[in-house]
Design a protein around this motif. Structure first.
Motif, PDB file in Angstrom:
ATOM      1  N   PHE A 160     -47.290  -0.893 -15.310  1.00 20.79           N
ATOM      2  CA  PHE A 160     -45.359  -0.888 -15.868  1.00 20.79           C
ATOM      3  C   PHE A 160     -45.091  -2.217 -16.800  1.00 20.79           C
ATOM      4  O   PHE A 160     -45.838  -3.360 -16.628  1.00 20.79           O
ATOM      5  N   PHE A 161     -43.655  -2.339 -17.013  1.00 21.80           N
ATOM      6  CA  PHE A 161     -43.621  -3.005 -17.666  1.00 21.80           C
ATOM      7  C   PHE A 161     -41.560  -3.355 -17.985  1.00 21.80           C
ATOM      8  O   PHE A 161     -40.960  -2.462 -17.497  1.00 21.80           O
ATOM      9  N   LEU A 162     -41.364  -4.340 -17.759  1.00 21.53           N
ATOM     10  CA  LEU A 162     -40.010  -4.624 -17.566  1.00 21.53           C
ATOM     11  C   LEU A 162     -39.018  -4.271 -19.179  1.00 21.53           C
ATOM     12  O   LEU A 162     -39.245  -4.556 -19.918  1.00 21.53           O
ATOM     13  N   GLY A 163     -38.956  -2.784 -19.211  1.00 22.72           N
ATOM     14  CA  GLY A 163     -38.804  -1.946 -20.504  1.00 22.72           C
ATOM     15  C   GLY A 163     -36.953  -2.583 -20.624  1.00 22.72           C
ATOM     16  O   GLY A 163     -35.978  -2.887 -21.747  1.00 22.72           O
ATOM     17  N   GLU A 164     -36.071  -2.852 -20.071  1.00 23.10           N
ATOM     18  CA  GLU A 164     -34.777  -3.371 -19.700  1.00 23.10           C
ATOM     19  C   GLU A 164     -34.104  -3.909 -18.754  1.00 23.10           C
ATOM     20  O   GLU A 164     -34.198  -4.191 -17.684  1.00 23.10           O
ATOM     21  N   ALA A 165     -33.602  -5.209 -19.310  1.00 27.37           N
ATOM     22  CA  ALA A 165     -32.591  -5.853 -18.343  1.00 27.37           C
ATOM     23  C   ALA A 165     -31.031  -6.786 -18.427  1.00 27.37           C
ATOM     24  O   ALA A 165     -30.894  -6.166 -19.717  1.00 27.37           O
ATOM     25  N   GLN A 166     -31.059  -8.290 -18.607  1.00 36.29           N
ATOM     26  CA  GLN A 166     -29.989  -8.712 -18.707  1.00 36.29           C
ATOM     27  C   GLN A 166     -29.536  -9.387 -20.805  1.00 36.29           C
ATOM     28  O   GLN A 166     -31.043 -10.195 -20.878  1.00 36.29           O
TER      29      GLN A 166
ATOM     30  N   SER B 274     -20.513  -1.334 -12.192  1.00 36.20           N
ATOM     31  CA  SER B 274     -20.113  -1.105 -10.680  1.00 36.20           C
ATOM     32  C   SER B 274     -20.301   0.593  -9.752  1.00 36.20           C
ATOM     33  O   SER B 274     -20.376   0.121  -8.619  1.00 36.20           O
ATOM     34  N   SER B 275     -20.816   1.303 -10.674  1.00 40.26           N
ATOM     35  CA  SER B 275     -20.610   2.467 -10.320  1.00 40.26           C
ATOM     36  C   SER B 275     -22.131   2.800  -9.887  1.00 40.26           C
ATOM     37  O   SER B 275     -23.076   3.688  -9.016  1.00 40.26           O
ATOM     38  N   TYR B 276     -23.454   1.672 -10.389  1.00 45.59           N
ATOM     39  CA  TYR B 276     -24.913   2.436  -9.984  1.00 45.59           C
ATOM     40  C   TYR B 276     -24.880   1.552  -8.760  1.00 45.59           C
ATOM     41  O   TYR B 276     -23.960   1.179  -7.708  1.00 45.59           O
ATOM     42  N   PRO B 277     -26.215   2.026  -7.680  1.00 44.50           N
ATOM     43  CA  PRO B 277     -26.161   0.993  -6.724  1.00 44.50           C
ATOM     44  C   PRO B 277     -26.288  -0.630  -6.592  1.00 44.50           C
ATOM     45  O   PRO B 277     -26.349  -1.041  -7.927  1.00 44.50           O
ATOM     46  N   GLN B 278     -26.518  -1.217  -5.774  1.00 43.04           N
ATOM     47  CA  GLN B 278     -26.493  -2.533  -5.963  1.00 43.04           C
ATOM     48  C   GLN B 278     -27.965  -2.809  -6.754  1.00 43.04           C
ATOM     49  O   GLN B 278     -29.015  -2.361  -6.539  1.00 43.04           O
ATOM     50  N   MET B 279     -27.592  -3.827  -7.588  1.00 42.64           N
ATOM     51  CA  MET B 279     -28.368  -4.804  -8.913  1.00 42.64           C
ATOM     52  C   MET B 279     -29.940  -5.392  -7.567  1.00 42.64           C
ATOM     53  O   MET B 279     -29.298  -5.787  -6.777  1.00 42.64           O
ATOM     54  N   ILE B 280     -30.855  -5.328  -8.132  1.00 37.23           N
ATOM     55  CA  ILE B 280     -31.983  -6.136  -7.432  1.00 37.23           C
ATOM     56  C   ILE B 280     -32.281  -7.171  -8.631  1.00 37.23           C
ATOM     57  O   ILE B 280     -32.017  -6.707 -10.039  1.00 37.23           O
ATOM     58  N   GLU B 281     -32.773  -7.656  -7.895  1.00 38.74           N
ATOM     59  CA  GLU B 281     -33.402  -8.860  -8.725  1.00 38.74           C
ATOM     60  C   GLU B 281     -34.819  -8.460  -9.617  1.00 38.74           C
ATOM     61  O   GLU B 281     -35.448  -7.567  -8.756  1.00 38.74           O
ATOM     62  N   VAL B 282     -34.536  -8.987 -10.907  1.00 37.83           N
ATOM     63  CA  VAL B 282     -36.084  -8.457 -11.811  1.00 37.83           C
ATOM     64  C   VAL B 282     -37.123  -8.964 -10.906  1.00 37.83           C
ATOM     65  O   VAL B 282     -38.062  -7.127 -10.682  1.00 37.83           O
TER      66      VAL B 282
ATOM     67  N   ILE C 123     -31.942 -16.888 -18.370  1.00 36.09           N
ATOM     68  CA  ILE C 123     -31.962 -15.275 -17.865  1.00 36.09           C
ATOM     69  C   ILE C 123     -32.686 -14.410 -18.221  1.00 36.09           C
ATOM     70  O   ILE C 123     -34.218 -14.304 -17.860  1.00 36.09           O
ATOM     71  N   ALA C 124     -33.296 -14.692 -19.554  1.00 32.76           N
ATOM     72  CA  ALA C 124     -34.367 -13.809 -20.359  1.00 32.76           C
ATOM     73  C   ALA C 124     -35.877 -13.817 -19.885  1.00 32.76           C
ATOM     74  O   ALA C 124     -36.408 -13.434 -20.107  1.00 32.76           O
ATOM     75  N   ARG C 125     -35.863 -16.229 -19.815  1.00 31.60           N
ATOM     76  CA  ARG C 125     -36.582 -16.425 -19.691  1.00 31.60           C
ATOM     77  C   ARG C 125     -37.092 -16.577 -18.266  1.00 31.60           C
ATOM     78  O   ARG C 125     -38.808 -15.617 -18.106  1.00 31.60           O
ATOM     79  N   ARG C 126     -36.211 -16.159 -17.782  1.00 33.38           N
ATOM     80  CA  ARG C 126     -36.908 -15.447 -15.994  1.00 33.38           C
ATOM     81  C   ARG C 126     -37.400 -14.682 -15.400  1.00 33.38           C
ATOM     82  O   ARG C 126     -38.707 -14.526 -14.787  1.00 33.38           O
ATOM     83  N   GLN C 127     -36.486 -13.361 -16.415  1.00 33.17           N
ATOM     84  CA  GLN C 127     -36.646 -11.543 -16.352  1.00 33.17           C
ATOM     85  C   GLN C 127     -38.406 -11.863 -16.545  1.00 33.17           C
ATOM     86  O   GLN C 127     -38.970 -11.164 -15.788  1.00 33.17           O
ATOM     87  N   ALA C 128     -38.821 -13.109 -17.855  1.00 28.67           N
ATOM     88  CA  ALA C 128     -40.403 -11.794 -18.591  1.00 28.67           C
ATOM     89  C   ALA C 128     -41.132 -12.775 -17.631  1.00 28.67           C
ATOM     90  O   ALA C 128     -42.002 -11.753 -17.361  1.00 28.67           O
TER      91      ALA C 128
END
Length: 441
Positions: free
Chosen positions: A268-274, A244-252, A288-293
């Motif tokens: 670049f790579f996705l280092g962390e997400a949900q 909540s204290s971070y900027p607006q989350m955006i989609e991967v 969610i794990a699938r779609r992020q990748a």
């Protein structure tokens, strides 16, 4: 018993050593991806085993590596240490005298060397952090009283050189600076440590782990030591007070496209997400794990990291990891792209190939798609059952073969072969996520 089990484990994996990547990785000529020493592009399929050095014995690490390899992962994300009071299973601390960086404990770091050498034998890339900066005062940074600032630039630089020398022989190693946070007041210390590593181990790529919605290049675009960028976000409607204290989350996919379209190109790579799990911050599902990748690779990235709520290795970590379907389904993500010349994919963000039905930007129904640079194949990840329209004339072939790929099972089903009408409509067979694969025949 301990020595015998390790010898057996190493022997089993040395038999397959010829198929392992030839580390260290190097930059491809297009600057967007990394390849091994045999020029084979390296697609990151990572698992977050952050606390393996402190929570597991060497035998348990071997067990964990073997399990993640079986699931199709080729990269493990780790932390040198996360908390100031960290102690490993052999009762060793990383530093003496109130975490004095000029007094590293060789025994503690020798254990890390042994772990990382085991990973190398298994063909695993290790992406390892500095003493974790921390998002919320749980780590080694953020205030003047914490070890990063308390040790100062000179000792941080010296620690970086120590790291570079200690781990210099490990070709399967990359580094993470920062950790869940922007540099803030720790900037001078982090930069000094990165400089020390870069000067003594220049063959080991370095990235930066920023806070959510920031990438490494948002903060260190022109740093001489930055060799690969890491993106990090959750999703726009994430219901969790921690962010909540971070900027607006955006989609991967939004963050990946933003990184891809920067004029100064860097891999670049996705280092962390949900993360997959059921409580707290780790409330993700296999979907969610699938779609992020898929989102990341189809938007120009060279892979993604998967996480679940066993990253800190609770007592039941083995049982929990086997219960989570996402960890097993990511091998289908890897196998799909590894069967293609995935490094040739160019994101279709202008919708020149997939011309209708691509959903709404900023929403989870957005369809990410990419076509190969030689126009020989096309891939779209469709997150829900929605019809899409594709301009088949963009594929250079007299006939196009269309297939559905099931990201849950890794199976293909033929839709048909077409002699290229200008536009063709495709609707996924079920109300799930599907991959549309078109190729010239």
């Amino acid at each position: 018993m301990r020595i015998a089990s390790l010898i057996l484990l190493l022997t089993l994996y040395s038999m397959a050593h010829a198929q392992n990547p030839a580390f260290p990785l190097k930059r491809l000529s297009n600057k967007r991806y990394l390849a091994d020493q045999q020029n084979k592009p390296f697609l990151i399929n990572a698992a977050t085993g952050w606390k393996i050095y402190t929570k597991l014995t060497l035998e348990e690490v071997g067990e964990y590596f073997q399990w993640r390899k079986k699931q199709g992962f080729n990269t493990i994300l780790t932390q040198v240490c996360m908390h100031e009071d960290d102690i490993n299973r052999y009762q060793q601390r990383p530093f003496s005298d109130n975490n004095d960086f000029s007094k590293p404990n060789d025994a503690y770091f020798n254990h890390i060397v042994a772990v990382n050498k085991m990973a190398d034998t298994m063909g695993l890339l290790i992406v390892m952090s500095q003493p974790w900066q921390g998002c919320c005062l749980e780590g080694w940074g953020m205030t003047a009283e914490k070890p990063l600032q308390r040790n100062g630039e000179k000792k941080c630089y010296g620690l970086g050189k120590y790291f570079g020398r200690k781990f210099h022989s490990l070709n399967n190693l990359m580094w993470i600076m920062g950790g869940d946070q922007d540099p803030l007041g720790d900037r001078a210390c982090i930069e000094a440590m990165a400089k020390g590593i870069f000067e003594t181990a220049p063959h080991q790529y370095i990235t930066y782990h920023a806070k959510p919605t920031h990438s490494s290049t948002d903060l260190y675009q022109y740093a001489p030591w930055l060799g690969i960028s890491m993106i990090y976000t959750y999703w726009r409607d994430k219901p969790n007070a921690w962010v909540s204290s971070y900027p607006q989350m955006i989609e991967v996919y939004e963050m990946a496209l933003r990184e891809y379209m920067k004029t100064d190109i860097i891999p670049f790579f996705l280092g962390e997400a949900q993360y997959e799990g059921f409580e707290g911050n780790d409330i993700g599902t296999a979907y969610i794990a699938r779609r992020q990748a898929y989102w990341t690779v189809l938007c120009g990235g060279m892979g993604a990291a998967y996480g679940d709520d066993t990253w800190y290795f609770p007592p039941d970590w083995r049982e929990k990891q086997k219960r989570y379907p996402g960890g097993n389904q990511l091998k289908h993500f890897y196998n799909f792209f590894a069967s293609l010349e995935w490094w040739k994919l160019v994101p279709d963000y202008k919708h020149e190939v997939l011309v209708k039905g691509y959903g709404e930007m900023t929403k989870t129904n957005y369809v990410t798609a990419a076509i190969s640079s030689d126009s020989s194949f096309f891939v779209a990840y469709i997150p829900f059952q929605q019809s899409v329209t594709v301009d088949l004339t963009k594929i250079k072939s007299s006939m196009v073969s269309a297939n559905w790929y099931d990201p849950r099972t890794g199976t293909y089903s033929l839709i048909g072969n077409y002699t290229k009408p200008d536009l063709f409509y495709f609707t996924p067979p079920t109300n799930d996520d599907w991959v549309l694969y078109l190729s010239g025949k």
